[in-house]
Each structure stands twice: as structure tokens, then as C-alpha cells.
Design a protein around this motif. Sequence first.
Motif, PDB file in Angstrom:
ATOM      1  N   GLY A  15       0.683  -1.334  -0.019  1.00  0.00           N
ATOM      2  CA  GLY A  15       0.028  -0.128  -0.080  1.00  0.00           C
ATOM      3  C   GLY A  15       0.796   1.195   0.034  1.00  0.00           C
ATOM      4  O   GLY A  15       0.341   2.385  -0.033  1.00  0.00           O
ATOM      5  N   SER A  17       4.427   3.675  -1.153  1.00  0.00           N
ATOM      6  CA  SER A  17       4.932   4.250  -2.372  1.00  0.00           C
ATOM      7  C   SER A  17       6.554   4.284  -2.253  1.00  0.00           C
ATOM      8  O   SER A  17       7.048   4.727  -1.226  1.00  0.00           O
ATOM      9  N   ARG A  67      -1.165   2.558 -11.255  1.00  0.00           N
ATOM     10  CA  ARG A  67      -0.563   2.508 -10.074  1.00  0.00           C
ATOM     11  C   ARG A  67       1.024   3.143 -10.105  1.00  0.00           C
ATOM     12  O   ARG A  67       1.554   3.864  -9.425  1.00  0.00           O
ATOM     13  N   ASN A  84       3.258   3.621  -6.719  1.00  0.00           N
ATOM     14  CA  ASN A  84       2.038   3.728  -5.724  1.00  0.00           C
ATOM     15  C   ASN A  84       1.409   2.585  -5.348  1.00  0.00           C
ATOM     16  O   ASN A  84       1.348   1.587  -6.213  1.00  0.00           O
ATOM     17  N   SER A  85       0.541   2.318  -4.270  1.00  0.00           N
ATOM     18  CA  SER A  85      -0.457   1.088  -4.128  1.00  0.00           C
ATOM     19  C   SER A  85       0.621  -0.061  -4.239  1.00  0.00           C
ATOM     20  O   SER A  85      -0.009  -0.814  -4.788  1.00  0.00           O
ATOM     21  N   LYS A  87       2.220  -3.606  -4.091  1.00  0.00           N
ATOM     22  CA  LYS A  87       2.089  -4.844  -3.874  1.00  0.00           C
ATOM     23  C   LYS A  87       3.217  -5.755  -3.383  1.00  0.00           C
ATOM     24  O   LYS A  87       3.986  -5.497  -4.019  1.00  0.00           O
TER      25      LYS A  87
END
Length: 123
Positions: A15, A17, A67, A84-85, A87
Motif C-alpha cells: 500500500g 509508495s 499505480r 503507488n499502492s 503490492k
Amino acid sequence: QVQLVESGGGLVQAGGSLRLSCAASGRTVSDYAMGWFRQAPGKEREFVAAISRSGGATVYADTVKGRFTISKDNAKNTLYLQMNSLKPEDTAVYYCAAELGGLRVREYEYAYWGQGTQVTVSS
């Protein structure tokens, strides 16, 4: 001939960055179409994103679309990848690459490569 050095990798929670940088020397980034690739343990290197010489065109792998953002700063002679975001499946060594000519998405189409920077995303 251009030399490329990546930086900005590290450990981040899912979640979160990170922004990767790829500093160019020898020639300017505006002379090159550039891209980011990544290689996870036990897997082949795969395409992540690419940007045209002018910076006006970009393309992304489906796995990162929405993302990640690729960009160039000609004044700083640097390529960026804003992630970003993140995983856990984004964990990999990330490489920047450069090629004279048009937008490229295939590894073999790039002549110049950096040494890579490790990105680790914990769950």
C-alpha cells in the motif's frame, strides 16, 4: 553512449509508495526512449513502463497501470518511476534502460541498462 544509475529502491509495506530514479550521464535523456523493467527471484525480466524521447508518450504493463507513473526530467537528466499502492508481487530488482529511437517495450530492443535497484514490498 549513455550510462545509467538507478536509485530509490528499498523496503516498503504493501500500500506504500516509492519513487525510483535513473540518473543518466554521457548523453541527455531527451536523446533516448527509456523504460523500466523488473526481475523477481526465479522469474524472467519483464517490462514495466516506457516513455518516448520527448516524454509525450508512455506505455505501461497491465499489472502496473494506474499505480505507476513514468516520467523524465530533462533538466536533471533523470528518469523516474513513481510507484503507488505497492503490492508484494511488485517485489523485484528494477532496471532502467535506454534506446535511441521510438517507444520500446521489449527487453531486446534496449541497448543501455543500469545495474538495478531492489524493491521489496512486505505484506
